[in-house]
Write an enzyme that holds these catalytic residues in place. Structure first.
Site, PDB file in Angstrom:
ATOM      1  N   PRO A 131       0.790  -1.232   0.000  1.00  0.00           N
ATOM      2  CA  PRO A 131       0.000   0.000   0.000  1.00  0.00           C
ATOM      3  C   PRO A 131       0.822   1.282   0.000  1.00  0.00           C
ATOM      4  CG  PRO A 131       0.135  -0.893   2.214  1.00  0.00           C
ATOM      5  CD  PRO A 131       0.850  -1.867   1.326  1.00  0.00           C
ATOM      6  N   GLU A 132       2.134   1.180  -0.206  1.00  0.00           N
ATOM      7  CA  GLU A 132       2.983   2.362  -0.143  1.00  0.00           C
ATOM      8  C   GLU A 132       2.498   3.486  -1.055  1.00  0.00           C
ATOM      9  OE1 GLU A 132       5.870  -1.059   0.816  1.00  0.00           O
ATOM     10  OE2 GLU A 132       4.008  -0.733  -0.288  1.00  0.00           O
ATOM     11  N   VAL A 133       2.000   3.119  -2.258  1.00  0.00           N
ATOM     12  CA  VAL A 133       1.561   4.131  -3.215  1.00  0.00           C
ATOM     13  C   VAL A 133       0.419   4.977  -2.665  1.00  0.00           C
ATOM     14  CG1 VAL A 133      -0.121   2.642  -4.384  1.00  0.00           C
ATOM     15  CG2 VAL A 133       0.999   4.473  -5.662  1.00  0.00           C
TER      16      VAL A 133
END
Length: 257
Positions: A131-133
């Protein structure tokens, strides 16, 4: 005194690494990274250790990645990123078999830990993702492992969308090895660890090192290297014991020599 961020225990030939930050969803701190690297050194030189198993404390999360609340900017962030990359390299090339026991959410940096292991057993309720984006970041170091485990288009979809994946989706993509019911997770992991602990340590060490070295070689060079390493394995005491045990229809007893 505060509990250590990573617990380490050797039992029945297995070195257990447990990320010990249950209330923080087992996010990774600098302390945990330092402990991880130090205990891997111990496990590598300890002849009593034949297998490594890593997991997270509790049932909610295997690892939720970096501790974002600790701050990632400046020199401290760069030091953490480099240390995390060093840990992924150490895990991926570790000479003894490594198993990830995924007991809950496994996202972001936790995905890197999982993919760096040889075998991944996950509970059917476990979830996965990068989920970094969604917070303006990108799964940089993890990408090196993602694209060595899944097809490129599926990997790009995973890192660009940042969506949560089910255990079945992770299995179908090739991110994990097998799925079991949550109540059976400990039993199945223990069975696997016992099987691995009975294998030849020297055979697996030479084999893992050979596969790692051959992974990026051209086909013909890879075959030449693997043929050379097979001759090295065949000359070991363990190989002679294994062949003799097979001919005598008994279980081999490997000494690691």
């Amino acid at each position: 005194m505060d509990a250590p961020h990573l617990l380490y225990q050797v039992k029945d030939s297995v070195a257990f690494f447990t990320i010990n930050r249950e209330n923080q969803r087992n996010t990774i701190s600098m302390e945990a990274l330092d402990l991880f690297l130090g205990h891997l050194d111990e496990a590598m030189v300890n002849d009593d250790v034949r297998v490594v198993c890593m997991t997270g404390a509790g049932n909610r999360a295997f690892c939720a990645g970096a501790d974002l609340g600790a701050g990632l900017g400046g020199n401290d962030g760069m030091a953490a990123f480099k240390k995390y990359a060093k840990l992924l390299k150490r895990l991926t090339g570790f000479p003894k078999p490594t198993v990830a026991r995924v007991n809950g959410s496994c996202v972001a940096g936790g995905t890197g830990f999982m993919l760096a292991c040889d075998i991944v057993i996950a509970g059917s309720k476990a979830t996965f993702g990068t989920p970094e984006v969604n917070v303006g970041l990108f799964p940089m170091m993890i990408g090196a492992l993602i694209f060595r485990n899944v097809l490129r288009k599926k990997g790009m979809e995973m890192v660009l969308l940042g969506e949560k994946l089910s255990a079945m989706q992770a299995l179908e993509m090739g991110l994990i090895t097998r799925i079991v019911e949550p109540d059976d997770l400990d039993t199945e992991v223990d069975k696997l660890l016992k099987v691995l602990a009975k294998k030849s340590p020297i055979g697996m060490r030479i084999g893992k090192e050979a596969f790692y070295a051959a992974a990026d070689l051209p086909f013909e060079q890879a075959l030449d290297l693997l043929a050379e390493k097979l001759s090295v394995v065949a000359a070991t005491q363990d190989a002679r014991e294994g062949i003799m045990a097979y001919l005598e229809k008994r279980e081999p007893i490997f000494s690691g020599k």
